[in-house]
Enzyme design. Structure first.
Site, mmCIF file in Angstrom:
data_model
loop_
_atom_site.group_PDB
_atom_site.id
_atom_site.type_symbol
_atom_site.label_atom_id
_atom_site.label_comp_id
_atom_site.label_asym_id
_atom_site.label_seq_id
_atom_site.Cartn_x
_atom_site.Cartn_y
_atom_site.Cartn_z
ATOM 1 N N PHE A 1 0.850 -1.176 0.000
ATOM 2 C CA PHE A 1 0.000 0.000 0.000
ATOM 3 C C PHE A 1 0.889 1.231 0.000
ATOM 4 O O PHE A 1 2.103 1.136 0.207
ATOM 5 C CB PHE A 1 -0.878 -0.009 1.269
ATOM 6 C CG PHE A 1 -2.361 -0.055 1.008
ATOM 7 C CD1 PHE A 1 -2.916 -1.001 0.175
ATOM 8 C CD2 PHE A 1 -3.205 0.868 1.623
ATOM 9 C CE1 PHE A 1 -4.289 -1.033 -0.033
ATOM 10 C CE2 PHE A 1 -4.578 0.834 1.421
ATOM 11 C CZ PHE A 1 -5.117 -0.110 0.585
ATOM 12 N N GLN B 1 -8.127 14.719 3.927
ATOM 13 C CA GLN B 1 -7.472 13.921 2.891
ATOM 14 C C GLN B 1 -8.294 13.823 1.615
ATOM 15 O O GLN B 1 -9.481 13.492 1.663
ATOM 16 C CB GLN B 1 -7.202 12.506 3.404
ATOM 17 C CG GLN B 1 -6.516 11.613 2.370
ATOM 18 C CD GLN B 1 -5.951 10.353 2.996
ATOM 19 O OE1 GLN B 1 -6.664 9.408 3.276
ATOM 20 N NE2 GLN B 1 -4.657 10.353 3.232
ATOM 21 N N HIS C 1 -8.462 11.582 -1.543
ATOM 22 C CA HIS C 1 -7.967 10.299 -2.047
ATOM 23 C C HIS C 1 -7.681 10.447 -3.532
ATOM 24 O O HIS C 1 -8.501 10.991 -4.263
ATOM 25 C CB HIS C 1 -9.017 9.209 -1.804
ATOM 26 C CG HIS C 1 -8.477 7.825 -1.942
ATOM 27 N ND1 HIS C 1 -8.100 7.294 -3.154
ATOM 28 C CD2 HIS C 1 -8.236 6.856 -1.022
ATOM 29 C CE1 HIS C 1 -7.650 6.057 -2.960
ATOM 30 N NE2 HIS C 1 -7.721 5.769 -1.686
ATOM 31 N N LEU D 1 -15.056 5.354 -4.306
ATOM 32 C CA LEU D 1 -13.655 5.068 -4.039
ATOM 33 C C LEU D 1 -13.153 3.881 -4.857
ATOM 34 O O LEU D 1 -13.811 2.851 -4.956
ATOM 35 C CB LEU D 1 -13.509 4.742 -2.547
ATOM 36 C CG LEU D 1 -12.133 4.305 -2.068
ATOM 37 C CD1 LEU D 1 -11.142 5.455 -2.171
ATOM 38 C CD2 LEU D 1 -12.214 3.810 -0.636
ATOM 39 N N GLU E 1 -6.710 2.055 -2.960
ATOM 40 C CA GLU E 1 -5.267 2.115 -3.192
ATOM 41 C C GLU E 1 -4.726 0.714 -3.498
ATOM 42 O O GLU E 1 -3.686 0.559 -4.134
ATOM 43 C CB GLU E 1 -4.625 2.666 -1.912
ATOM 44 C CG GLU E 1 -3.209 3.085 -2.005
ATOM 45 C CD GLU E 1 -2.844 3.973 -0.801
ATOM 46 O OE1 GLU E 1 -3.474 5.034 -0.630
ATOM 47 O OE2 GLU E 1 -1.951 3.584 -0.045
ATOM 48 N N ARG F 1 -0.807 9.414 -0.081
ATOM 49 C CA ARG F 1 -1.979 9.898 -0.803
ATOM 50 C C ARG F 1 -1.913 11.386 -1.135
ATOM 51 O O ARG F 1 -2.331 11.798 -2.216
ATOM 52 C CB ARG F 1 -3.233 9.618 0.023
ATOM 53 C CG ARG F 1 -3.568 8.150 0.009
ATOM 54 C CD ARG F 1 -4.787 7.850 0.846
ATOM 55 N NE ARG F 1 -5.074 6.416 0.758
ATOM 56 C CZ ARG F 1 -5.986 5.802 1.492
ATOM 57 N NH1 ARG F 1 -6.699 6.482 2.372
ATOM 58 N NH2 ARG F 1 -6.189 4.504 1.352
ATOM 59 N N HIS G 1 -12.021 12.487 1.167
ATOM 60 C CA HIS G 1 -12.059 11.115 1.641
ATOM 61 C C HIS G 1 -12.030 10.975 3.151
ATOM 62 O O HIS G 1 -12.793 10.201 3.716
ATOM 63 C CB HIS G 1 -10.870 10.366 1.032
ATOM 64 C CG HIS G 1 -10.785 8.915 1.390
ATOM 65 N ND1 HIS G 1 -11.798 8.019 1.076
ATOM 66 C CD2 HIS G 1 -9.824 8.197 2.012
ATOM 67 C CE1 HIS G 1 -11.446 6.809 1.503
ATOM 68 N NE2 HIS G 1 -10.264 6.884 2.097
ATOM 69 N N ARG H 1 -3.046 10.810 6.409
ATOM 70 C CA ARG H 1 -3.168 9.425 6.849
ATOM 71 C C ARG H 1 -2.647 8.473 5.788
ATOM 72 O O ARG H 1 -2.874 8.673 4.600
ATOM 73 C CB ARG H 1 -4.634 9.096 7.143
ATOM 74 C CG ARG H 1 -4.857 7.644 7.487
ATOM 75 C CD ARG H 1 -6.264 7.363 7.935
ATOM 76 N NE ARG H 1 -7.261 7.417 6.889
ATOM 77 C CZ ARG H 1 -7.422 6.492 5.940
ATOM 78 N NH1 ARG H 1 -6.612 5.447 5.864
ATOM 79 N NH2 ARG H 1 -8.370 6.622 5.037
#
Lengths: 603, 234
Positions: A135, A256, A258, A268, A271, A302, A369, A414
């Protein structure tokens, strides 16, 4: 169970209302992963716990988490919690509190194993252990090779975890109040939190739940932005309740975006799609992340990837007729990998775009996000505020965990896979701390009737009749405003316009009236209460953002492009009263290891 | 598509003696609009219209409704191709609270009745229980259930005996644990279903599998449960 009589209405027209009262040891507000993990800890310790949720628990937004949960199990490549900690501190752009981050990363493996024991159907490796995928922002050996730290149940990890946690709560006989909406916290003059006022959505009747401890686990506020990856219910109710109770909210400027929401629609795309080998291209077919993050490429943090897409678009290299998105390519991967590891994405892309990612790339754009900010807490989940410029002190009886809280393990950005981890780690930690607290606090403190009256007055404000604008109009305007004035790239004058606009909306909100005043399942009333929460948090976000004159993590300012550790390595605290801002230091000292000092952040 | 006609089930217990169908027209409807988008547009005009929704992408299971006679999730059901006026009703066979909102408690009660949680009697190891990819594959098609109740409320056997017949959703979840190599309560789970109603009221009409918005097949799970019961008996 009992009834209490409280005053409601203006001075000329006061009526006494009989309001039902219930008493529990602990009131948990919110039934996503954080609330359910805490409730489980409490129920297993024989505490009398009530979980209140505005939706049936499995409708909570945890259900939509896709890619997975981070833990250094080292099932695929060598790994350890200390590397995970380094990545999280770096990912946070050094705004994360290192004691809380160490605590979370150390606990991760044990808690993921515990989830597996609860029944979570994790995907498996050939040797029967939990499947892990790479990730964003993950490394081995403090910035070395890519790690594979994200434990996954295909691309439905949140669904798998939320359902298993709910199932374990059924087993533990946790008491649920499904479809109750929390209006306001109740507190007494010495600042103790005594529970909260609810409304039963089905009957429209108010209900007071008194509790020795109250835990907020109400999630984030993604609905602030027009295009977002969030459920419609993510309106930041608990954060706004804390704000109204006089508690400042922390780091709200860090929201955030995304990198891969479906362009124009917002759903979404995990990732994990890039973790499985997908990559982004611009209109020239160029794999542009190689320019922005030569080492990590598409698996940079991100904030880095979102800025890269936004920059490509701004510089005219976006795809599509309006040149406003990038393409996420999976079509070079074996079809069986895509179908096996990303089945949910396949079906979602099919449903909303009528394309098959095995054959065609997916149009994606940075999409609102995750709320990094929230209610300030320590690593036990206790809500803490500085007392008169002094040290932080807990608000007695109040806890917060998950996206509504700011521990802060995510700092300014994050890492993917850390939010599911956050909710189980701090849900459990708060549960444990509450159990200790309950051992010392054997009785309920008396209910403060002024506090109840205020909460009832707040609720009855929506009984007012009249014309004017609708909740729907104003909510649309909030979302357009936030999207326009507080997006990926920010400047001072644009944010000032955003503040002016939000303050004007706050004024207009006073004149909004409902047309439907019925009691039974009045969703219009709930949406009105949610809109109030959105407006409060929108203001907190733009005001905090304009004040922070640097770029850090998700907060990127064109007029202040660099991180400024000398002046801004600190958390912001926004007070509703007078829209005041305070600051407090970042906890740089971990529990047992050395501090990771701020360094230039390169991926 | 430009203008679309709807006929929506309305019932407000405080105001209406009985339910009725209300007609609406939406103008300038984009080609890719979903039923949920349409309901939200209608609610913007008439805020008294009530329905449940949350994730908007088919994973939370809040918004099961009956569309032109077929159960489905409003957020992933496109308007395109539906006969007009598009008739939207609450899921059938359950008590209606208001408009498109039904009382889900009878459905949840049956779900809770199958002990929908992993039961392991052995001492817990400090690491994960091992499960081979092949064993894990047996959970695919079972664990993805979103508890939307589209299947159970499409099942005539559930309509007649919602208190005695567990219904397709609960039975699918029961089998999700029977099929889990980690679970150690197989005998108890099977014993519990040993009466004329709980499982055996399934007459393989297969409405459940036809309407499931996640493409799951409760009938097949029920069939496999029956085979396990037979095996246990022998």
């Amino acid at each position: 169970m009992g009834f209490g009589y409280f005053t409601c209405g203006d001075e000329m027209n006061q009526i006494k209302l009989a309001v039902e009262r219930r008493r529990f040891d602990t009131l948990v507000i919110g039934a996503g992963g954080g609330g359910l993990r805490a409730a489980l800890q409490l129920a297993q310790a024989d505490a009398h716990v009530a979980v209140v949720s505005k939706v049936f628990p499995t409708r909570s937004h945890t259900v939509a988490a896709q890619g997975g949960i981070n833990a250094a199990l080292a099932n695929v490549v060598p790994d350890n919690w200390h590397w995970h900690m380094y990545d999280t501190v770096k990912g946070s752009d050094y705004l994360g509190d290192q004691d809380a981050i160490e605590y979370m990363c150390r606990a991760a493996s044990r808690l993921v194993v515990e989830l597996e024991h609860y029944g979570v159907p994790f995907s498996r490796l050939d040797n029967g252990s939990i499947y892990q995928r790479p990730f964003g922002g993950q490394s081995q050996n403090f910035g070395g090779d890519q790690a594979a730290r994200t434990c996954a149940a295909a691309d439905r990890t949140g669904h798998a975890i939320l359902h298993s946690l709910y199932q374990q709560n059924i087993r533990a006989k946790t008491h649920f109040f499904d479809e109750y909406f929390a209006i306001d916290l109740l507190k007494d003059e010495s600042g103790y939190i005594l529970g909260a006022l609810m409304i039963c959505i089905e009957t429209g009747e108010p209900l007071i739940i008194e509790a020795k401890t109250t835990l907020l686990a109400t999630g984030g506020v993604g609905q602030l932005f027009r295009t977002n990856t969030n459920a419609h219910i993510n309106t930041g109710d608990g954060i706004a309740m804390a704000l109204r109770a006089g508690i400042p909210v922390q780091d709200m400027e860090f929201f955030q975006f995304h990198p891969t929401g479906i362009a124009g629609k917002g759903m979404l795309i995990t990732e994990g799609a890039r973790g499985e080998g997908g990559y982004l291209v611009n209109k020239d077919g160029e794999r542009f992340m190689e320019r922005y993050a030569p080492h990590a490429k598409d698996l940079a943090s991100r904030d880095v990837v979102s800025r890269a897409i936004a920059t490509e678009v701004r510089e005219g290299r976006g795809c599509g007729p309006d040149g406003d998105y990038a393409l996420l390519k999976l079509d070079h991967l074996p079809a069986e990998v895509i179908r096996k590891r990303l089945p949910g994405i396949c079906s979602m892309v099919q449903t909303f775009l009528h394309i098959d990612p095995v054959e065609q790339p997916i149009p994606v754009a940075p999409t609102a996000h995750y709320t990094m900010g929230g209610i300030p807490t320590n690593r036990h989940g206790q809500v803490v505020v500085p007392v008169q410029q002094g040290a932080e002190e807990p608000i007695p009886g109040l806890y917060a965990v998950g996206e509504c809280a700011c521990v802060s393990v995510h700092g300014a950005n994050r890492l993917g896979g850390n939010s599911l981890l956050d909710i189980v780690v701090f849900g459990r930690a708060a549960g444990n701390h509450i159990i200790e607290f309950l051992q010392e606090s054997r009785t309920h403190r008396p209910l403060d009737s002024d506090s109840v009256d205020n909460a009832l007055a707040h609720l009855s404000r929506w009984d007012r009749k009249g014309g004017g604008e609708s909740v729907d109009q104003l909510r649309n305007e909030v979302q357009m405003t936030m999207e326009k004035y507080a997006s990926v790239f920010r400047t001072d004058d644009v944010m000032q316009e955003g503040i002016d606009k939000m303050l004007e909306i706050e004024q207009r909100l006073n004149d909004v009236c409902l047309k439907d005043h019925s009691k039974v399942f009045n969703t219009a009333r709930i949406e009105a209460l949610e809109l109030e929460n959105l407006v409060d948090l929108g203001i907190a976000t733009v005001v905090s953002a304009q004040a922070r004159k640097e770029s850090r993590g998700a907060h990127s300012r064109i007029d202040f492009p660099d991180r400024d550790d000398e002046h801004w390595l600190k958390h912001s605290l926004f007070h509703k009263e007078g829209r005041q801002l305070d600051y407090k230091p970042v906890r740089m000292k971990p529990l047992s290891v050395d501090t990771f000092p701020p360094k230039p952040r390169v991926y | 598509m430009t203008s679309v006609r709807f006929s929506v089930y309305r019932y407000n217990p405080e105001r209406d003696e009985s339910p009725y169908m209300q007609d609406y027209i939406l103008e300038n409807v984009p080609a890719d609009m979903m039923i949920l988008d349409a309901l939200k547009k209608l609610k913007a005009e008439d805020e008294s219209l009530s329905f449940r929704h949350s994730c908007g992408e088919g994973v939370c299971g809040s918004d099961g409704v009956n569309i032109n006679g077929r159960n489905g999730l409003s957020c992933i059901t496109p308007l395109a191709g539906l006969k007009q006026p598009i008739e939207i009703r609450p899921l059938p066979g359950m008590p209606v609270i208001r408009d498109l909102i039904i009382d889900m408690e009878p459905f949840y009660k049956q779900y809770r009745a199958v002990k929908p949680y992993l039961i392991v009697n052995d001492p817990e190891p400090e690491i994960e229980y091992k499960q081979s990819p092949a064993q894990r594959d047996k959970l695919d098609g079972l664990y993805e259930c979103v508890l939307c109740a589209c299947c159970s409320t499409a099942c005539p056997s559930f309509w007649w005996n919602p208190d005695k017949f567990l219904g397709p959703a609960a039975l699918l979840q029961s089998f999700r644990f029977l099929a889990d190599s980690r679970d150690q309560a197989t005998d108890d789970r099977l014993d519990q279903m040993e009466d004329a109603y709980k499982l055996y009221r399934c007459h393989t009409i297969m409405n459940c599998a036809q309407v499931c918005p996640k493409g799951l097949n409760p009938t097949e799970a029920i069939g496999k449960t029956r085979q396990m019961m037979l095996k246990q008996f022998l």
